[in-house]
Design a protein around this motif. Structure first.
Motif, PDB file in Angstrom:
ATOM      1  N   TYR A   1       0.854  -1.196   0.000  1.00  0.00           N
ATOM      2  CA  TYR A   1       0.000   0.000   0.000  1.00  0.00           C
ATOM      3  C   TYR A   1       0.884   1.238   0.000  1.00  0.00           C
ATOM      4  O   TYR A   1       1.831   1.343   0.778  1.00  0.00           O
ATOM      5  CB  TYR A   1      -0.907   0.027   1.242  1.00  0.00           C
ATOM      6  N   THR A   2       0.554   2.153  -0.905  1.00  0.00           N
ATOM      7  CA  THR A   2       1.215   3.451  -0.911  1.00  0.00           C
ATOM      8  C   THR A   2       0.138   4.500  -0.679  1.00  0.00           C
ATOM      9  O   THR A   2      -0.804   4.609  -1.468  1.00  0.00           O
ATOM     10  CB  THR A   2       1.918   3.714  -2.250  1.00  0.00           C
TER      11      THR A   2
ATOM     12  N   GLY B   1       2.643   9.147  -0.002  1.00  0.00           N
ATOM     13  CA  GLY B   1       3.768   8.537  -0.726  1.00  0.00           C
ATOM     14  C   GLY B   1       4.495   7.463   0.066  1.00  0.00           C
ATOM     15  O   GLY B   1       5.402   6.820  -0.448  1.00  0.00           O
ATOM     16  N   VAL B   2       4.094   7.255   1.320  1.00  0.00           N
ATOM     17  CA  VAL B   2       4.774   6.240   2.136  1.00  0.00           C
ATOM     18  C   VAL B   2       4.294   4.847   1.708  1.00  0.00           C
ATOM     19  O   VAL B   2       3.088   4.581   1.660  1.00  0.00           O
ATOM     20  CB  VAL B   2       4.478   6.444   3.642  1.00  0.00           C
TER      21      VAL B   2
ATOM     22  N   LEU C   1      -2.784  -1.710   8.728  1.00  0.00           N
ATOM     23  CA  LEU C   1      -2.822  -0.538   7.837  1.00  0.00           C
ATOM     24  C   LEU C   1      -4.077   0.304   8.025  1.00  0.00           C
ATOM     25  O   LEU C   1      -4.258   1.311   7.344  1.00  0.00           O
ATOM     26  CB  LEU C   1      -2.819  -1.021   6.379  1.00  0.00           C
ATOM     27  N   SER C   2      -4.958  -0.130   8.940  1.00  0.00           N
ATOM     28  CA  SER C   2      -6.330   0.393   8.892  1.00  0.00           C
ATOM     29  C   SER C   2      -6.427   1.897   9.145  1.00  0.00           C
ATOM     30  O   SER C   2      -7.302   2.552   8.568  1.00  0.00           O
ATOM     31  CB  SER C   2      -7.245  -0.388   9.836  1.00  0.00           C
ATOM     32  N   ALA C   3      -5.557   2.455   9.981  1.00  0.00           N
ATOM     33  CA  ALA C   3      -5.655   3.903  10.233  1.00  0.00           C
ATOM     34  C   ALA C   3      -5.378   4.669   8.942  1.00  0.00           C
ATOM     35  O   ALA C   3      -6.101   5.602   8.580  1.00  0.00           O
ATOM     36  CB  ALA C   3      -4.679   4.318  11.329  1.00  0.00           C
ATOM     37  N   ARG C   4      -4.334   4.248   8.216  1.00  0.00           N
ATOM     38  CA  ARG C   4      -3.987   4.940   6.961  1.00  0.00           C
ATOM     39  C   ARG C   4      -5.069   4.719   5.906  1.00  0.00           C
ATOM     40  O   ARG C   4      -5.407   5.626   5.158  1.00  0.00           O
ATOM     41  CB  ARG C   4      -2.636   4.433   6.442  1.00  0.00           C
TER      42      ARG C   4
END
Ligand SMILES: Cc1cc2nc3c(=O)[nH]c(=O)nc-3n(C[C@H](O)[C@H](O)[C@H](O)COP(=O)(O)OP(=O)(O)OC[C@H]3O[C@@H](n4cnc5c(N)ncnc54)[C@H](O)[C@@H]3O)c2cc1C
Length: 419
Positions: free
Chosen positions: A225-226, A230-231, A254-257
């Motif tokens: 995942y990006t 951009g991370v 990854l859920s917060a992002r």
């Protein structure tokens, strides 16, 4: 230890944060009453124990702190007061040894919450903590009395200090419903809206795919995942297909992002590597070999190791024409785009983001504008991934709030006697 009958701390919410606040306050010789809406305390804690209670994590403190993201500056002093090592020692004091699992996560021996909770409640009762179940707090009455709905009707209670440890808004059937938010907002307290954290997401599967594959794990695979920032992150593991989308460890991490990206952009795009053990070139080469009379399903299984739910994902997400083109098929196997369209509702999430803003609190977790009212646990505005970080911060903040309430009472008493 005999409680000091003079000063009373009411603690509303008997989850890990509230019980830890009770322990800290009673240790400081306050009289402590714990109120909870449910018939018994610690229901979410017990539920957490069902899948193997992950109490905390053994990684170095700098890495540990980073898990709390932007809020780590607020959590650092709380964790310095009662961090992972203190938590493990505390569990040992209750007769429950802990061990470090292969991932670095810390569990109680036996993996369950019940023995810990049983022993803890026994110790709290012996120290003089009073428990009042079936007491649903509904706000403040005149002159600051605390109002509760009970099976016997409304009850008003007076307390010299108050610790609110009401939890977030997930798994409402275990007691935390987030119904406290309007009560605090009405008193002018800054509260960030509660949002799902460590949650699943909707994809919008076809009926056929959902009926066939809901409940199937996708493994092994690599999730990439990006974000809009951009991370890039890439992690190998597994996730689960649900009736409407996806859930599981890799997704929660990854859920917060993902949630924030969906809020900002209406969607979040993941890429799945369904064949982590095979390079792209090898896949193109293998898939380019003629399949003769063999079916595409056989070809995928024999040449790419793709079958079951992985083959189902390709059929669901890839245009039919791409199956005839080995280069495009191989590229999709190595980076299958999966668009998430919405987080699952808060009630289904493992935890909540949002809550009482740290800016509204002093360093002892007292609401600046409501002297004598402290807050702790998941109802504070922080979030963290699974891995024991949630419980650790609940325990640490509960301890700080309970100790803070006892100190505040002492100060109020000595001010009163000086007058
Ligand atoms: C399925 C699941 C598994 C989990 N596993 C883990 C894990 O392994 N490791 C980990 O670190 N975390 C885990 N968590 C998260 C962890 O359990 C919570 O973060 C933690 O319980 C929060 O503690 P708390 O004391 O702040 O709130 P809670 O435990 O939610 O307790 C709040 C209490 O307040 C009471 N209450 C609420 N409103 C009122 C009211 N108006 N009046 C009176 N009482 C009220 C509730 O009844 C409840 O008892 C898991 C969560 C779930 C759902």
């Amino acid at each position: 230890m005999q409680p000091n009958q003079g000063s009373s701390v009411a603690i509303i919410g008997g989850g890990p944060a509230g019980l830890m606040a009770a322990e800290a306050a009673v240790s400081a010789r306050a009289r402590v009453d714990v109120y909870d809406a449910m018939p018994s305390v610690g229901r979410k804690f017990l539920m957490a124990g069902r899948g193997g209670l992950n109490l905390t994590h053994s990684e170095p403190s700098e890495a540990f702190l980073l898990r709390y993201g932007e809020r780590r500056t607020y959590l650092a002093p709380l964790l310095a007061g009662f961090g992972p090592d203190a938590l493990r020692a505390w569990a040992r004091g209750l007769g429950v040894e802990t061990f470090v699992g292969s991932s670095g996560r810390v569990f109680p021996s036996g993996m369950k919450a019940a023995p810990l909770l049983r022993s803890w409640l026994h110790r709290l009762r012996a120290a003089g903590v009073n428990f009042h179940m079936h007491h649903r707090w509904s706000g403040w009455g005149e002159h600051g009395t605390l109002h509760f709905s009970t099976p016997q009707g409304e009850r008003a209670v007076r307390a010299d200090a108050l610790v609110l440890a009401l939890g977030g808004g997930s798994w409402g059937r275990l007691g935390s419903t987030g119904a406290w938010v309007p009560l605090l907002v009405a008193r002018g307290v800054r509260v960030a809206p509660l949002r799902p954290a460590n949650c699943g997401f909707d994809v919008g599967w076809s009926e056929h795919f959902s009926a066939r594959y809901a409940g199937h794990p996708v493994k092994p695979m690599v999730l990439a995942y990006t974000g809009p920032d951009g991370v890039e992150s890439r992690q190998q593991g597994e996730f689960m297909i649900t009736a409407t989308g996806v859930e599981g460890g890799l997704i929660y991490a990854l859920s917060a992002r993902l949630r924030d990206a969906i809020e900002a952009q209406g969607g979040a795009l993941l890429h799945l590597d369904l064949a982590p053990g095979r390079g792209l070139e090898r896949l193109v080469r293998e898939l380019s070999q003629g399949r003769g009379s063999s079916s595409m399903a056989n070809q995928l299984r024999r040449r790419a190791g793709i079958d079951g739910v992985k083959a189902g994902l390709l059929r669901e997400l890839l245009p039919a024409a791409d199956f005839a083109d080995p280069a495009r098929l191989a590229a999709a196997i190595k980076a299958l785009p999966l668009r998430l369209i919405a987080p699952r509702p808060l009630d289904e999430a493992i935890s909540s983001a949002g809550g009482v803003a740290f800016e509204a609190l002093d360093e002892r977790l007292m609401i600046r504008d409501l002297p004598g009212v402290f807050c702790a646990g998941e109802m504070l505005d922080w979030e963290a991934p699974t891995g024991g970080y949630l419980l650790t911060a609940c325990f640490a903040s509960g301890r700080a709030a309970g100790a803070g309430a006892a100190v505040w009472l002492d100060n109020a008493k000595s001010t009163a006697t000086q007058r």
